[in-house]
Design an enzyme around this catalytic site. Sequence first.
Site: not given
Ligand code: PGA
Length: 249
Positions: A9-11, A95, A97, A165, A171, A211, A232-233
């Site tokens: 997930n590149w956000k 999600h 966010e 999640e 993050g 993470s 994500g990251g």
């Molecule tokens: P993260 O994000 O790996 O940067 O913690 C995961 C996500 O929000 O899907």
Amino acid sequence: MRKSLVAGNWKMYKTPRESIEFVKVLKDSVKVYSDRDILICPPFTSLVPVSDILKGTPIKLGAQNVFFEEEGAFTGEISTRMLKDTGVSYIICGHSERRNIFMETDEIVNKKVKKIISSGITAILCVGEKLEEREKGNTFNVIERQIEKCLEGIKDTAGVVIAYEPVWAIGTGKNATPEQAEEVHSFIRGLIEKLFGKDFAEKILILYGGSVKPENIDSLMAQKDIDGVLVGGASLKLESFLRIIDYKK
Ligand code: PGA
């Protein structure tokens, strides 16, 4: 045996040009696996050029969001039809966010899930508790409420993947331990069995997100009910994403 899914997930990262560069190298570096699917979810603006590059490769394309209406005067929104036309086969919804920054409720997420699966796309439904909810011992209640509400009115989970999640792990660099994650994953599988029956519970993919990194991927994937990850990251850097894709079981 469930085929696992490693999803990036590149956000809100990477321009179209940066996405093209990344994907060109990714497709040439990634191994071929029979036991796992690979998915990337870039921003909307990168979907068309990335889709062209991914054609004929085993890497699948997903979107990070969608609106639940078919079309109309909805300035700034994107429909499932538009996404399907770009080659998208998965859409992330619910999600944390989107829930916390953009105020998406379980009701909105439910409309999105319904629209996504009726369009023949797989919905990646994200659920997860906040730190204070975990500390008060409410993790299972929160997850149960989110899943029941977000899947309300849906007859089966054929087009659904669930991503657990925990909000406190996203993050932050602080992942749930494999045991903490497994406890919730196994609870979710039990809940799916209660709601949709044993067959769907055995087939549904439950991903872990929060993470995920090269240092913890193998121990997470060793858990019985963890069928993949939403990253994500660590999906933004080629080296770390390739190592995560290449997890050892
Ligand atoms: P993260 O994000 O790996 O940067 O913690 C995961 C996500 O929000 O899907």
